[in-house]
Enzyme design. Structure first.
Site, PDB file in Angstrom:
ATOM      1  CE1 TYR A 121       3.704  -4.490  -4.095  1.00  0.00           C
ATOM      2  CE2 TYR A 121       2.956  -3.751  -1.783  1.00  0.00           C
ATOM      3  CZ  TYR A 121       3.890  -4.045  -2.823  1.00  0.00           C
ATOM      4  OH  TYR A 121       5.216  -3.731  -2.201  1.00  0.00           O
ATOM      5  CG  HIS A 124       6.791  -6.784  -3.208  1.00  0.00           C
ATOM      6  ND1 HIS A 124       6.746  -6.581  -1.883  1.00  0.00           N
ATOM      7  CD2 HIS A 124       7.781  -6.056  -3.676  1.00  0.00           C
ATOM      8  CE1 HIS A 124       7.808  -5.870  -1.468  1.00  0.00           C
ATOM      9  NE2 HIS A 124       8.384  -5.434  -2.713  1.00  0.00           N
ATOM     10  N   PRO A 164       9.578  -8.940  -7.343  1.00  0.00           N
ATOM     11  CG  PRO A 164      10.138  -7.936  -5.171  1.00  0.00           C
ATOM     12  CD  PRO A 164       9.222  -8.771  -5.893  1.00  0.00           C
ATOM     13  CB  SER A 189      14.667  -1.269  -2.177  1.00  0.00           C
ATOM     14  OG  SER A 189      14.354  -1.853  -0.880  1.00  0.00           O
TER      15      SER A 189
END
Length: 619
Positions: free
Chosen positions: A61, A318, A74, A551
């Protein structure tokens, strides 16, 4: 090292695998370079709560330099609401904010119950840290590496102040929802503040779409932010946004023609002219600078998105928390808001004592306006390139998979392998997030589904038919019998199940190998020292080029979450298994010459159907 070598086998050619096997053996031999790095990690383990967490967070990240919408953030879609007036919107949002304040109160008291594992060594406590990093958190851009803000834990009996940021038509408003001197606003009071905004924002024009800067490349946004902060007014605004409980995005609906290039994807539970894919685009990125992308602050962990036509959802940053925590918190908030029928009555409490929400005004130079324009163009191009669709497979769901005595997650992962192989004639490195919350500060490791056993099974499943479409016999050789396919299936299931168990119990390889790589950097005598060959060999890039990024995002409601691909020629594939269907969010880029979500959805459907035929054949 043995697991790593095995992981490479189905995604490399035989000569490539033979060559890299020697590199791995050299790195992992007793007393070799790898052993020394292992000792460094073991000493680090003794010093830190979690030796891997910082490495993982930076790598996945904070060191990422591309825009975070699509590439990282997301989007989540909730079942739609029916709004007939702006009062309906204000009421619903007020209830969401009220639920968020309830939840934040629990967090402030550190009173969240500790969850425990329900399977695979059940009863183990699970780390709850990320639940405390959802509300009141934000990501901050840096020129080389981003950082994070998390609201501090208040002292016992401390009077806590909370505020939210509401964005409507690119205008940002600060709403104080809880203050130490006058307590917390009730639902009527929050509703009246939102009504003020919904009435005020349409009357204003030429508001700078400053939120677009948060969708720019991270280094460029960091430079722009640094210049903005030279003005005291801007500095205060940015501080208010960073420390806000959450952001509420009051959107206009996207045109129903938005992203009409795809052909597949059902309407699902939406009854208007907009389908689920259109709604998902809105949650992911807002639809571009001429739609709602300036109505976002992509750095905020929680951005509640409420559209006037009833579309509702979330865009979330995220880095502070994974889907499992965010989904759980959001579903509690939505359940609270849904527990009331929509009221058509105006706020009954006397709200005249409340000051109106503060509209954030900015001091901008010509360079700031230029940057906003450039950020908008860059984000618009990224959005135009996104090939995304929501695909509901309705042939069966997790109940059938369980009847086959297979974990639904394992079943779907193998279906994804088969779908990919049918399209490309090979497997690719596949990422699936595995929760490692059994460890303090544990987030995720990588479940790899592209195993040698999966390769043998998908090859068998992809054999040509022995009849052509007219029913004539074709001459084929070495066709695999159904009995052999079942045998290969059972082997692939066993291997994938063990891979899943190994990861959630902390025995995955990806965090460990990342740690060895970072340890090599930290123990090198000079910063420019080369990394060990295992990390510079082309096979390392192949192993970590996840052309399938997947996922499982399970929800209790008929909601779903999706995200973009992590590679230019790759796919994003989240899935939500329900009892009688599977909701997939598939993503790719139009600019890729080899990917297509429509073709992948078709291959996925054919693969899932073929698997059912195989597993229900007469014995």
């Amino acid at each position: 090292m043995k697991k790593y070598e095995r992981t490479l086998k189905p995604i490399l050619t035989e000569p490539e695998h033979e060559r890299v096997s020697k590199i791995i053996a050299e790195f992992g031999k007793p007393g070799g370079h790898g052993s020394k790095l292992q000792l460094y990690l073991e000493s680090r383990r003794e010093e830190l709560d979690n030796w891997a967490h910082e490495y993982w967070l930076n790598d996945l990240y904070l060191d990422f330099r591309e825009p975070i919408p699509i590439n990282s953030n997301p989007g989540m879609v909730f079942p739609p609401r029916k709004f007939t007036t702006i009062l309906d919107i204000a009421r619903f949002v007020a209830r969401l904010v009220d639920a968020a304040l309830d939840y934040k109160d629990v967090l402030n008291r550190r009173a969240l119950p500790v969850e425990r594992a329900t399977s695979r060594e059940p009863g183990q406590p699970l780390c709850m840290d990320q639940f405390y990093r959802v509300l009141g958190a934000s990501r901050l851009p840096g020129k080389k590496r981003d950082s994070q803000y998390v609201s501090p834990v208040p002292k016992a009996d401390e009077q806590v102040s909370e505020h939210i940021i509401v964005i409507c038509r690119s205008q940002l408003y600060c709403v104080a929802v809880q203050a130490g001197d006058r307590g917390r606003l009730n639902e009527d009071e929050i509703c009246s503040q939102l009504l003020y905004i919904l009435d005020d924002a349409p009357c204003l024009s030429n508001s700078p779409p400053i939120g677009l800067l948060t969708g720019w490349k991270r280094t460029l946004w960091a430079e722009a932010r640094e210049d903005l902060m030279k003005e005291e007014m801007n500095r205060r605004n940015l501080d208010l946004i960073t420390k806000s409980l959450l952001v509420v995005c009051l959107d206009e609906s996207l045109p129903n023609t938005f992203n009409c290039r795809f052909q597949r994807g059902g309407k699902g539970h939406f009854t208007s002219n907009r389908d689920e894919t259109n709604i998902a685009h809105q949650m992911l990125h807002g639809g571009g600078s001429t739609n709602n992308s300036a109505n976002r602050w992509f750095d905020k962990t929680v951005q509640l998105v409420i559209s006037g036509d009833g579309a509702c959802g979330l865009c979330y940053e995220h880095s502070n928390a994974d889907g499992i925590a965010v989904v759980q918190i959001m579903e509690k908030m939505w359940k609270h808001a849904d527990s009331f029928t929509t009221s058509s009555e105006l706020p009954t409490a006397n709200t005249s004592h409340l000051p109106p929400p503060e509209r954030l005004e900015w001091m901008l130079e010509a360079t700031d306006h230029k940057r906003i324009e450039e950020a908008g163009i860059y984000l618009d191009n990224l959005i135009k390139d996104l090939d995304f669709q929501v695909y509901r497979y309705s042939g069966y769901g997790k109940e059938f998979m369980k009847s086959c005595k297979v974990s639904p997650d394992v079943y779907i992962q193998l279906a994804l392998q088969l779908a990919y192989y049918r399209l490309y004639g090979k497997l690719t490195a596949t990422y699936e997030s595995a929760s490692i919350r059994r460890y303090r500060s544990g987030r995720v490791d990588c479940i790899r589904a592209a195993s040698p056993e999966a390769l043998e099974w998908v090859k068998a499943m992809s054999q040509p038919k022995d009849d052509d479409e007219s029913g004539n016999k074709k001459v084929t050789f070495h066709l695999v019998s159904d009995e052999k396919k079942i045998e290969l299936w059972n082997t692939a299931v066993a291997v994938q199940t063990q891979e899943m168990i190994d990861n959630i119990l902390g025995r995955g390889i990806d965090l460990h190998i990342l740690g060895l790589r970072e340890a090599s950097k930290e123990t090198s005598p000079v910063a420019s020292s080369p990394l060990p060959k295992i990390f510079t060999d082309p096979s390392y890039r192949v192993a970590n080029k996840f052309l399938l990024s997947t996922s499982q995002v399970a929800t209790s409601s008929d909601s779903f979450m999706g995200y973009g691909p992590v590679e230019s020629d790759g796919y994003g594939a989240s899935y939500n298994p329900k009892s009688d269907q599977i909701i997939f969010c598939l993503s790719a880029f139009w600019s890729s010459e080899i990917t297509s979500t429509s073709k992948f959805a078709q291959s996925l459907e054919e693969s899932l159907n073929a698997m059912q035929c195989l597993l229900t054949r007469p014995t």
